[in-house]
Scaffold this motif. Structure first.
Motif, PDB file in Angstrom:
ATOM      1  N   GLN A  72       0.821  -1.206   0.000  1.00  0.00           N
ATOM      2  CA  GLN A  72       0.000   0.000   0.000  1.00  0.00           C
ATOM      3  C   GLN A  72       0.861   1.264   0.000  1.00  0.00           C
ATOM      4  O   GLN A  72       0.618   2.209  -0.764  1.00  0.00           O
ATOM      5  CB  GLN A  72      -0.915   0.004   1.231  1.00  0.00           C
ATOM      6  CG  GLN A  72      -1.860   1.184   1.312  1.00  0.00           C
ATOM      7  CD  GLN A  72      -2.920   1.132   0.232  1.00  0.00           C
ATOM      8  OE1 GLN A  72      -3.792   0.274   0.251  1.00  0.00           O
ATOM      9  NE2 GLN A  72      -2.845   2.034  -0.722  1.00  0.00           N
ATOM     10  N   SER A  75       2.443   1.760  -3.405  1.00  0.00           N
ATOM     11  CA  SER A  75       1.511   2.318  -4.386  1.00  0.00           C
ATOM     12  C   SER A  75       1.292   3.814  -4.147  1.00  0.00           C
ATOM     13  O   SER A  75       1.180   4.596  -5.097  1.00  0.00           O
ATOM     14  CB  SER A  75       0.177   1.571  -4.323  1.00  0.00           C
ATOM     15  OG  SER A  75      -0.452   1.767  -3.054  1.00  0.00           O
ATOM     16  N   GLU A  80      -0.307   6.183  -6.713  1.00  0.00           N
ATOM     17  CA  GLU A  80      -1.565   5.440  -6.910  1.00  0.00           C
ATOM     18  C   GLU A  80      -2.346   5.552  -5.606  1.00  0.00           C
ATOM     19  O   GLU A  80      -2.214   4.741  -4.696  1.00  0.00           O
ATOM     20  CB  GLU A  80      -1.265   3.970  -7.251  1.00  0.00           C
ATOM     21  CG  GLU A  80      -2.520   3.171  -7.580  1.00  0.00           C
ATOM     22  CD  GLU A  80      -2.208   1.720  -7.904  1.00  0.00           C
ATOM     23  OE1 GLU A  80      -3.139   0.901  -7.881  1.00  0.00           O
ATOM     24  OE2 GLU A  80      -1.027   1.422  -8.175  1.00  0.00           O
TER      25      GLU A  80
END
Length: 422
Positions: A72, A75, A80
């Motif tokens: 996470q 990203s 993202e």
């Protein structure tokens, strides 16, 4: 005991405590009840295997949460901005951690939106500037070019082109334009966008700078011309009007005096124009190698009141007659400065470093207005023509040199420095 440095080690230590306690308890039961080998193995398997499986499952779940959290964060680092790795957790501490990550992502989204708006404003602002500006990415491809760049590259779209296709090269930490290099100089600045570094290139027109300088020179020149012509024509016009209207009442002797003044002012204007032509008609230079010793010998004869100190020997590449003429003008100025201050002493020092340096110093009162000294026809002397210094500087510049004037400390004289290439 060695300090634990990883979460895995701490987890294994935490699991080892209840597991060791359980093993000791099972061993105690076996010896207390004197169980057979088969019964003992059955007890071990029935008690320890579920515990081992439960501990292994817990360990894997903890590692999975950490792995998902790492993915996470990776990203998010790559912009993202969506929270999906921890989506299966709805309650408990992991759900609270997911909520904190989500809150941080929302703040990042807001900041990215603000950054995008600021970036759009900056690029829109750059687009409206009249200075040609180019933005190159990390691979030296054109990322952005404002409308003014069409003056440099009128052929078409620049976006995506490599710097080499635009005749741009990066030499000695400086961007250079190989073609049209006489027209533009380039100043570069780093432009940070996220984790990427761009180069913002600003093109400054050398021609425009020269035109601005030329305009300033002409403005100064016209100011001097206007002052000189008006000073001569105003009394001429007044006296001519008086002679035409009051000729019968003006005594004959006064009329002759007035005509003499008109003649004098006309002669002054004629000389003024001749001096102007003299500046524009300097003869071409004839460069030759001149030994310093022979040059100094002639100058000592020409300037007997000047103390000449020579610190370097060798050859000066110059036009000796014109250089001597420039030195005559400078020595005359130095003598007049000494006379006005009732002092004596003129020194000429000749030495060579990177260039030849000829330094002439006087003991006068210094220079009052350095800014206007090289303005044609400007003079601080009552009867000065204002062309001596201008001609001297042009003579030196025609020989690839430079003439600079400055004051000595406390205005105890002035210094004229001539530099000539070795």
């Amino acid at each position: 005991m060695a300090k634990l440095v990883s979460l895995e080690q701490k987890l294994w230590l935490g699991f080892a405590v209840p597991l060791t306690t359980l093993v000791l308890l099972v061993v105690g039961i076996i010896f207390y009840f004197e169980l057979t080998f088969l019964s003992a193995m059955t007890l071990f398997i029935g008690v320890l295997m579920p515990s081992l499986l439960a501990l292994h499952y817990s360990y894997k779940k903890v590692m999975l949460v950490l792995d998902n959290l790492a993915v996470q964060l990776d990203s998010i680092t790559n912009e993202e901005l969506s929270v999906w790795q921890l989506a299966t957790y709805h309650r408990g501490r992991v759900a609270a951690l997911k909520a904190e990550v989500k809150s941080a992502v929302e703040r990042l989204k807001q900041r990215r939106q603000e950054y995008g708006q600021n970036e759009a404003f900056v690029f829109n602002f750059i687009s409206e500037l009249t200075l040609p500006i180019l933005v190159l990415d990390a691979h030296q491809h054109v990322y952005f070019a404002n409308r003014a760049m069409s003056a440099v590259y009128p052929e078409g779209t620049l976006h995506g082109l490599h710097a080499s296709a635009l005749s741009l090269s990066y030499v000695d930490k400086q961007w250079q334009l190989q073609q049209q290099s006489a027209r533009y100089s380039i100043v570069s600045h780093p432009l940070y966008r996220g984790q990427r570094v761009y180069q913002l290139l600003v093109f400054f027109s050398v021609e425009q700078t020269l035109r601005d300088n030329e305009k300033q020179v002409w403005q100064k020149l016209l100011s001097v011309l206007n002052h000189e012509v008006c000073n001569s024509l105003t009394p001429v016009y007044s006296m001519a009007q008086s002679l035409r209207q009051d000729r019968d009442v003006i005594p004959l002797e006064t009329q002759h005096t007035m005509l003499g003044v008109i003649e004098s002012r006309a002669a002054h204007l004629q000389q003024f124009v001749a001096n102007y032509a003299q500046i524009a008609q300097l003869p071409p230079v004839e460069m030759q190698a001149v030994e310093v010793e022979s040059l100094v010998t002639r100058w000592r004869t020409l300037f007997p009141k000047v103390v000449i100190n020579v610190h370097s020997s060798g050859v000066i590449y110059c036009d000796e007659p014109q250089l001597t003429q420039a030195m005559i003008n400078l020595v005359n100025n130095a003598e007049q400065a000494n006379q006005s201050s009732k002092r004596q002493g003129i020194r000429l020092t000749i030495q060579r470093a990177q260039d030849w340096l000829l330094c002439l110093e006087d003991n006068g009162g210094g220079i009052d207005n350095l800014a206007n000294l090289f303005v044609p026809f400007y003079s601080t002397k009552p009867n000065g023509s204002g062309i001596g210094l201008v001609m001297s500087r042009e003579i030196i510049r025609n020989q690839q040199g430079e003439l600079r004037l400055s004051n000595l400390a406390n205005n105890q004289g002035a210094r004229a420095e001539i530099t000539l290439p070795v």
